[in-house]
Design an enzyme around this catalytic site. Structure first.
Site, mmCIF file in Angstrom:
data_model
loop_
_atom_site.group_PDB
_atom_site.id
_atom_site.type_symbol
_atom_site.label_atom_id
_atom_site.label_comp_id
_atom_site.label_asym_id
_atom_site.label_seq_id
_atom_site.Cartn_x
_atom_site.Cartn_y
_atom_site.Cartn_z
ATOM 1 N N GLU A 102 0.837 -1.210 0.000
ATOM 2 C CA GLU A 102 0.000 0.000 0.000
ATOM 3 C C GLU A 102 0.867 1.253 0.000
ATOM 4 O O GLU A 102 2.028 1.219 0.413
ATOM 5 C CB GLU A 102 -0.881 0.015 1.255
ATOM 6 C CG GLU A 102 -2.347 -0.245 1.005
ATOM 7 C CD GLU A 102 -3.094 0.867 0.271
ATOM 8 O OE1 GLU A 102 -2.477 1.652 -0.482
ATOM 9 O OE2 GLU A 102 -4.313 0.955 0.440
ATOM 10 N N ASP A 103 0.278 2.358 -0.431
ATOM 11 C CA ASP A 103 1.009 3.623 -0.389
ATOM 12 C C ASP A 103 1.001 4.228 1.011
ATOM 13 O O ASP A 103 2.028 4.622 1.534
ATOM 14 C CB ASP A 103 0.446 4.629 -1.417
ATOM 15 C CG ASP A 103 -1.051 4.872 -1.280
ATOM 16 O OD1 ASP A 103 -1.722 4.181 -0.485
ATOM 17 O OD2 ASP A 103 -1.564 5.766 -1.986
ATOM 18 N N ASP A 106 -3.803 5.526 6.619
ATOM 19 C CA ASP A 106 -4.221 6.748 7.303
ATOM 20 C C ASP A 106 -5.116 6.335 8.484
ATOM 21 O O ASP A 106 -4.618 6.014 9.545
ATOM 22 C CB ASP A 106 -4.956 7.606 6.255
ATOM 23 C CG ASP A 106 -5.237 9.020 6.714
ATOM 24 O OD1 ASP A 106 -4.407 9.596 7.413
ATOM 25 O OD2 ASP A 106 -6.307 9.551 6.363
ATOM 26 N N PHE A 155 -1.380 16.335 5.061
ATOM 27 C CA PHE A 155 -1.673 15.764 3.742
ATOM 28 C C PHE A 155 -0.423 15.842 2.865
ATOM 29 O O PHE A 155 0.258 16.862 2.811
ATOM 30 C CB PHE A 155 -2.822 16.519 3.080
ATOM 31 C CG PHE A 155 -3.315 15.830 1.846
ATOM 32 C CD1 PHE A 155 -4.154 14.729 1.934
ATOM 33 C CD2 PHE A 155 -2.922 16.263 0.590
ATOM 34 C CE1 PHE A 155 -4.586 14.073 0.795
ATOM 35 C CE2 PHE A 155 -3.354 15.617 -0.556
ATOM 36 C CZ PHE A 155 -4.190 14.517 -0.453
ATOM 37 N N ARG A 168 1.104 12.620 -8.595
ATOM 38 C CA ARG A 168 1.646 11.262 -8.427
ATOM 39 C C ARG A 168 3.040 11.117 -9.041
ATOM 40 O O ARG A 168 3.787 10.208 -8.694
ATOM 41 C CB ARG A 168 0.734 10.237 -9.102
ATOM 42 C CG ARG A 168 -0.645 10.098 -8.504
ATOM 43 C CD ARG A 168 -1.322 8.847 -9.055
ATOM 44 N NE ARG A 168 -2.762 8.833 -8.835
ATOM 45 C CZ ARG A 168 -3.356 8.396 -7.727
ATOM 46 N NH1 ARG A 168 -2.617 7.975 -6.722
ATOM 47 N NH2 ARG A 168 -4.663 8.397 -7.614
HETATM 48 P P1 IMP Z 1 -7.425 5.133 5.084
HETATM 49 O O1 IMP Z 1 -8.541 4.209 4.703
HETATM 50 O O2 IMP Z 1 -7.940 6.297 5.918
HETATM 51 O O3 IMP Z 1 -6.275 4.438 5.761
HETATM 52 O O4 IMP Z 1 -6.939 5.833 3.762
HETATM 53 C C1 IMP Z 1 -6.029 5.271 2.908
HETATM 54 C C2 IMP Z 1 -6.069 5.928 1.561
HETATM 55 O O5 IMP Z 1 -6.348 7.336 1.639
HETATM 56 C C3 IMP Z 1 -4.721 5.803 0.882
HETATM 57 O O6 IMP Z 1 -4.622 4.605 0.147
HETATM 58 C C4 IMP Z 1 -4.652 7.046 0.032
HETATM 59 O O7 IMP Z 1 -5.248 6.787 -1.232
HETATM 60 C C5 IMP Z 1 -5.501 8.065 0.773
HETATM 61 N N1 IMP Z 1 -4.692 9.013 1.578
HETATM 62 C C6 IMP Z 1 -4.614 9.084 2.920
HETATM 63 N N2 IMP Z 1 -3.790 10.063 3.329
HETATM 64 C C7 IMP Z 1 -3.327 10.642 2.203
HETATM 65 C C8 IMP Z 1 -2.399 11.739 1.942
HETATM 66 O O8 IMP Z 1 -1.842 12.395 2.846
HETATM 67 N N3 IMP Z 1 -2.167 12.033 0.636
HETATM 68 C C9 IMP Z 1 -2.750 11.351 -0.407
HETATM 69 N N4 IMP Z 1 -3.598 10.322 -0.214
HETATM 70 C C10 IMP Z 1 -3.891 9.974 1.074
#
Ligand code: IMP
Length: 178
Positions: A102-103, A106, A155, A168
């Site tokens: 995963e990238d 959050d 962010f 990206r």
């Molecule tokens: P989560 O479900 O809240 O853990 O969100 C995960 C997804 O939100 C990641 O796979 C990203 O696509 C997006 N995301 C969360 N934080 C950021 C950020 O700081 N920049 C860009 N995308 C983010």
């Protein structure tokens, strides 16, 4: 480029490509050590993890396979609203050692959804590799064994991550400037 403008927001470099690659190399070495002999199947979550996946996989030296999945979001009827469906898993995951790539984690809700989905396909074990983790925002308990870097709640864009589809392409990671 120290600062970039994407739409209404300005971003400044916070993690350079060199620093990223150092941590990606560390994570790759850990995976090579821990998963040797297990023929892992790496499942890269598009779009955000494409750069991380490429740099990570170039450093994986054990026999392995790689495949790509996507999460389709749609407004569901559940109380939480948006439901993410996992698409693109065509492989048989039975008795496989899986590494989700995963990238960023959050809140962790996306990863939780992925784990649930992959868990129903009878894998032997599931490991998580994430380029970035925002520990202060985690809402669910996750065992993120292979985290390249922990970052604050701000962010970010770059190195695969986007703001509204843009950003990206940058090799460094940028943090939004208020
Ligand atoms: P989560 O479900 O809240 O853990 O969100 C995960 C997804 O939100 C990641 O796979 C990203 O696509 C997006 N995301 C969360 N934080 C950021 C950020 O700081 N920049 C860009 N995308 C983010």
């Amino acid at each position: 480029m120290d600062t970039i403008q994407i739409k209404d927001k300005k971003f400044a470099v916070s993690i350079t490509e060199q620093e990223i690659l150092r941590e990606v190399t560390r994570v790759a070495n850990e995976i090579n050590r821990d998963l040797a002999g297990k023929n892992p199947l790496f499942l890269s979550v598009l779009n955000g993890s494409f750069m991380f996946t490429a740099d990570l996989m170039k450093r994986i030296t054990i026999p392995c396979e790689i495949s790509f999945v996507k999460l389709a979001s749609y407004q569901g009827v559940s109380s939480t609203g948006v439901i993410k469906e996992v698409i693109g898993i065509n492989e048989d995951l039975t008795d496989r050692t899986i590494v989700i790539v995963e990238d960023i984690v959050d809140t962790g809700l996306t990863m939780q959804r992925l784990l649930e989905n992959i868990g129903t396909r009878n894998p032997k074990e599931i490991h998580i590799a994430s380029l970035l983790v925002k520990p202060d925002k985690l809402k669910v308990a996750l065992n993120i064994e292979y985290a390249a870097m922990n970052i604050p709640n701000d962010f970010i864009v770059g190195y695969g991550l986007d703001y509204d589809g843009f950003g990206r392409n940058y090799p460094d990671i940028y943090t939004v400037v208020e």
